[in-house]
Scaffold this motif. Structure first.
Motif, PDB file in Angstrom:
ATOM      1  N   ASP A 154       0.820  -1.114   0.133  1.00 59.83           N
ATOM      2  CA  ASP A 154       0.225  -0.053  -0.256  1.00 59.83           C
ATOM      3  C   ASP A 154       0.908   1.329   0.102  1.00 59.83           C
ATOM      4  N   LEU A 155       1.946   1.217   0.547  1.00 60.57           N
ATOM      5  CA  LEU A 155       2.931   2.530   0.831  1.00 60.57           C
ATOM      6  C   LEU A 155       3.473   2.647  -0.474  1.00 60.57           C
ATOM      7  N   MET A 156       3.867   1.549  -1.067  1.00 63.01           N
ATOM      8  CA  MET A 156       4.424   1.657  -2.419  1.00 63.01           C
ATOM      9  C   MET A 156       3.689   2.227  -3.281  1.00 63.01           C
ATOM     10  N   LYS A 157       2.431   1.697  -3.263  1.00 61.20           N
ATOM     11  CA  LYS A 157       1.493   2.453  -4.299  1.00 61.20           C
ATOM     12  C   LYS A 157       1.053   3.787  -4.162  1.00 61.20           C
ATOM     13  N   GLN A 158       1.303   4.471  -2.792  1.00 61.87           N
ATOM     14  CA  GLN A 158       1.046   5.855  -2.621  1.00 61.87           C
ATOM     15  C   GLN A 158       2.302   6.770  -3.072  1.00 61.87           C
ATOM     16  N   LEU A 159       3.428   5.924  -3.182  1.00 60.54           N
ATOM     17  CA  LEU A 159       4.557   6.912  -3.345  1.00 60.54           C
ATOM     18  C   LEU A 159       4.718   7.247  -4.820  1.00 60.54           C
ATOM     19  N   SER A 160       5.153   8.243  -5.220  1.00 64.46           N
ATOM     20  CA  SER A 160       5.325   8.454  -6.724  1.00 64.46           C
ATOM     21  C   SER A 160       6.465   7.743  -7.457  1.00 64.46           C
ATOM     22  N   ASN A 161       7.341   7.273  -6.726  1.00 66.19           N
ATOM     23  CA  ASN A 161       8.600   6.591  -7.271  1.00 66.19           C
ATOM     24  C   ASN A 161       9.381   5.848  -6.113  1.00 66.19           C
ATOM     25  N   VAL A 162      10.136   5.013  -6.563  1.00 65.50           N
ATOM     26  CA  VAL A 162      10.886   4.208  -5.499  1.00 65.50           C
ATOM     27  C   VAL A 162      11.714   4.587  -4.606  1.00 65.50           C
ATOM     28  N   ARG A 163      12.348   6.149  -5.262  1.00 63.20           N
ATOM     29  CA  ARG A 163      13.347   7.156  -4.403  1.00 63.20           C
ATOM     30  C   ARG A 163      12.600   7.480  -2.987  1.00 63.20           C
ATOM     31  N   GLY A 164      11.315   7.358  -3.278  1.00 61.37           N
ATOM     32  CA  GLY A 164      10.528   7.791  -1.806  1.00 61.37           C
ATOM     33  C   GLY A 164      10.622   6.773  -0.736  1.00 61.37           C
ATOM     34  N   LEU A 165      11.003   5.499  -1.211  1.00 62.70           N
ATOM     35  CA  LEU A 165      10.969   4.471  -0.302  1.00 62.70           C
ATOM     36  C   LEU A 165      12.271   4.800   0.657  1.00 62.70           C
ATOM     37  N   ALA A 166      13.430   5.379   0.192  1.00 64.28           N
ATOM     38  CA  ALA A 166      14.470   5.606   1.246  1.00 64.28           C
ATOM     39  C   ALA A 166      14.049   6.282   2.520  1.00 64.28           C
ATOM     40  N   GLN A 167      13.285   7.419   2.357  1.00 59.94           N
ATOM     41  CA  GLN A 167      12.680   8.199   3.503  1.00 59.94           C
ATOM     42  C   GLN A 167      12.145   7.226   4.584  1.00 59.94           C
ATOM     43  N   TYR A 168      11.684   6.044   4.339  1.00 63.49           N
ATOM     44  CA  TYR A 168      11.237   5.235   5.495  1.00 63.49           C
ATOM     45  C   TYR A 168      12.566   4.075   5.856  1.00 63.49           C
ATOM     46  N   GLY A 169      13.211   4.535   6.761  1.00 65.55           N
ATOM     47  CA  GLY A 169      14.583   3.893   7.151  1.00 65.55           C
ATOM     48  C   GLY A 169      14.215   2.406   7.675  1.00 65.55           C
ATOM     49  N   GLY A 170      13.160   2.037   8.231  1.00 62.28           N
ATOM     50  CA  GLY A 170      12.832   1.033   8.576  1.00 62.28           C
ATOM     51  C   GLY A 170      12.571  -0.031   7.592  1.00 62.28           C
ATOM     52  N   LEU A 171      12.303   0.417   6.339  1.00 61.29           N
ATOM     53  CA  LEU A 171      12.453  -0.581   5.196  1.00 61.29           C
ATOM     54  C   LEU A 171      13.537  -1.100   4.534  1.00 61.29           C
ATOM     55  N   HIS A 172      14.780  -0.403   4.869  1.00 62.85           N
ATOM     56  CA  HIS A 172      15.904  -0.678   4.466  1.00 62.85           C
ATOM     57  C   HIS A 172      15.800  -0.879   2.757  1.00 62.85           C
ATOM     58  N   TYR A 173      15.503   0.044   2.211  1.00 64.23           N
ATOM     59  CA  TYR A 173      15.665  -0.093   0.739  1.00 64.23           C
ATOM     60  C   TYR A 173      16.701  -0.055   0.113  1.00 64.23           C
ATOM     61  N   GLU A 174      17.066  -1.104  -0.719  1.00 61.58           N
ATOM     62  CA  GLU A 174      18.432  -1.211  -1.133  1.00 61.58           C
ATOM     63  C   GLU A 174      18.296  -2.114  -2.611  1.00 61.58           C
ATOM     64  N   ALA A 175      19.271  -1.656  -3.348  1.00 61.40           N
ATOM     65  CA  ALA A 175      19.823  -2.411  -4.520  1.00 61.40           C
ATOM     66  C   ALA A 175      20.339  -3.679  -4.214  1.00 61.40           C
ATOM     67  N   LEU A 176      19.917  -4.965  -4.909  1.00 60.02           N
ATOM     68  CA  LEU A 176      20.741  -6.108  -4.538  1.00 60.02           C
ATOM     69  C   LEU A 176      21.826  -6.285  -5.164  1.00 60.02           C
ATOM     70  N   HIS A 177      22.562  -7.345  -5.124  1.00 58.52           N
ATOM     71  CA  HIS A 177      24.071  -7.500  -5.555  1.00 58.52           C
ATOM     72  C   HIS A 177      24.236  -9.029  -5.817  1.00 58.52           C
ATOM     73  N   GLY A 178      25.281  -9.539  -6.613  1.00 62.08           N
ATOM     74  CA  GLY A 178      25.525 -10.924  -6.799  1.00 62.08           C
ATOM     75  C   GLY A 178      24.324 -11.462  -7.705  1.00 62.08           C
ATOM     76  N   ASP A 179      24.029 -12.736  -7.167  1.00 63.06           N
ATOM     77  CA  ASP A 179      23.196 -13.344  -8.169  1.00 63.06           C
ATOM     78  C   ASP A 179      21.641 -12.745  -8.244  1.00 63.06           C
ATOM     79  N   LYS A 180      21.292 -11.636  -7.588  1.00 66.09           N
ATOM     80  CA  LYS A 180      20.177 -10.846  -7.398  1.00 66.09           C
ATOM     81  C   LYS A 180      20.294  -9.496  -8.101  1.00 66.09           C
TER      82      LYS A 180
END
Length: 105
Positions: A39-65
């Motif tokens: 629901d929160l993701m749907k409310q935001l205009s883009n994924v950069r908005g996820l960074a403001q929510y520290g508890g979500l730990h938004y990150e780009a994955l590395h390696g095989d992902k």
């Protein structure tokens, strides 16, 4: 953001709060937090908005992902997703949810 689901069980979890198959069963508190995060993701205009929510730990994955990003549902589970630009729009992004995974398996 526009959110799409690559797996049927992810859509079922979001819409119905449970899945039909026995392989993808989660505790009710995990499903509730998963739904709240989508629901929160749907409310935001883009994924950069996820960074403001520290508890979500938004990150780009590395390696095989490589090419996927993730946000935490709790300490154990995370939502893995693919960020897709929608045509020439730079603000609106389509987020394709790929997996609700146990982070430590």
């Amino acid at each position: 953001m526009i959110v799409t689901f690559e797996q049927e069980y992810l859509m079922e979890l979001y819409v119905e709060g449970k899945t039909r198959d026995k392989k993808h069963r989660f505790q009710p508190q995990i499903v509730k937090k998963y739904t709240r995060t989508i629901d929160l993701m749907k409310q935001l205009s883009n994924v950069r908005g996820l960074a403001q929510y520290g508890g979500l730990h938004y990150e780009a994955l590395h390696g095989d992902k490589e090419g996927l990003s993730s946000v935490r549902v709790n300490d154990q589970y995370r939502i893995e997703f693919r960020e897709i630009l929608d045509g020439d729009k730079t603000i609106a992004e389509v987020v394709s949810i790929t997996e609700l995974s146990n982070h430590y398996k």
